[in-house]
Design an enzyme around this catalytic site. Sequence first.
Site, PDB file in Angstrom:
ATOM      1  N   SER A   6       1.685  -9.594  -0.646  1.00 36.18           N
ATOM      2  CA  SER A   6       1.404  -7.811  -0.194  1.00 36.18           C
ATOM      3  C   SER A   6       1.402  -7.680   0.673  1.00 36.18           C
ATOM      4  O   SER A   6       1.351  -6.275   0.865  1.00 36.18           O
ATOM      5  CB  SER A   6      -0.089  -8.089  -1.183  1.00 36.18           C
TER       6      SER A   6
ATOM      7  N   GLU B 267      -9.956   5.803   2.835  1.00 41.99           N
ATOM      8  CA  GLU B 267     -10.829   4.288   3.563  1.00 41.99           C
ATOM      9  C   GLU B 267      -9.512   3.696   3.883  1.00 41.99           C
ATOM     10  O   GLU B 267      -9.202   2.840   2.949  1.00 41.99           O
ATOM     11  CB  GLU B 267     -11.768   3.923   2.500  1.00 41.99           C
TER      12      GLU B 267
ATOM     13  N   LYS C 220       0.764  -1.568  -0.278  1.00 45.26           N
ATOM     14  CA  LYS C 220       0.164   0.126   0.047  1.00 45.26           C
ATOM     15  C   LYS C 220       0.673   0.935  -0.316  1.00 45.26           C
ATOM     16  O   LYS C 220       0.391   2.623  -0.104  1.00 45.26           O
ATOM     17  CB  LYS C 220      -1.089  -0.033   1.065  1.00 45.26           C
TER      18      LYS C 220
END
Length: 404
Positions: A382, A115, A93
């Site tokens: 990830s 969010e 991210k």
Amino acid sequence: MPEEKASQARGGYFGPYGGRFVPETLMSALAQLEREYRAAMADEGFRAEFERCLREIAGRPSELYFARRLTEHVGGARIYLKREDMNHTGAHKINNTLGQALLALRMGKERVIAETGAGQHGVATAMAAAVFGLRCEVYMGTEDIRRQALNVFRMELMGARVVPVESGQRTLKDACNEALRDWMASVEHTHYIIGSVVGPAPYPEMVREFQSCIGREARRQMLEAEGRLPDLIVACVGGGSNAAGIFAPMIADEQVRMVGVEAGGRSMKLGDHAASLVAGEPGVLHGSLSYVLQDDEGQTAPVHSVSAGLDYPGVGPEHAYWKDIGRVTYTTCTDEQAIDALCLLARTEGIIPALESAHAVREAVRLAAEMEPDQIVLINLSGRGDKDCNEIAEILKRRETKES
């Protein structure tokens, strides 16, 4: 395969998917964002600063890791991991939040909102805001706040305000709804850092571009390690940013098979899973046209996943396009299978993946066992599983009690 399949969206669309379905109040903000994004991508200074941030803040390039014991356990293809779990803040991210925070500064915005579901995007946004001196608020469903208490603490420690969302299922979709409402009332001084390849144009293309450092690195690293590209790449898919980031730079390499793994949850009954591409239909959600899980009346359906980052009823429009043209295959992994895969990777490699990433691990292990020893499988790992340990411990405890 033509390069444009992973290049600039045409008029905000990937084939028939994408677009900009938002209230009039957001149109000018999106037009400004698109202008600044296009200008930034053509600006060598911006690109150099983004690359510097990826190196010095995110800690890129992330490692390409040969999973020797997992490969031996499977007895098939050679398995590699792209270690996005080793990035600062613990997931992929951060790649996107650094890029969007730089764009916010370029646009003169002093506040960012986001969010978050699993909390990793929220943490990465809070970190970027702290680094660049931006005010930050993160919307998060109260069910996810319960599941991801560690990440809530991390966001608050870095100066972000976590805004609890009590509406709906109190998870990711509902957090997106509230963030969009905030943005409509604050566009003049606020930039909304969307965390995945979803939302109105230019977000799907922009987020994919910021995440494509994953695939560009993996391409180079695989050529250095094996002298060729992998036969198969596997990534989990919620909104789809980590998968788009590793798929896009190799989408034109037809010899590379690609598989995206959605949340199969408890069952394939509507409401028990979050498999938008496998079980959804085209529809509009959060500003773009893509595959959406809907009930018989066309209303967005409730979803479920053991992983807070995958329980979203839609998916990025570029994934919908890749599905329709057959370039990427999409499948599912159940909650139980994901937990088993998490335990397997922990016991063979000493790596605890995020529950989201464990979905990819499970499918990759299944497919690798059917492949030849000279073939190569690459898993996009990830995120790391620190955030999930308390939840996993409770699940395993319940499982032991049930079995005894």
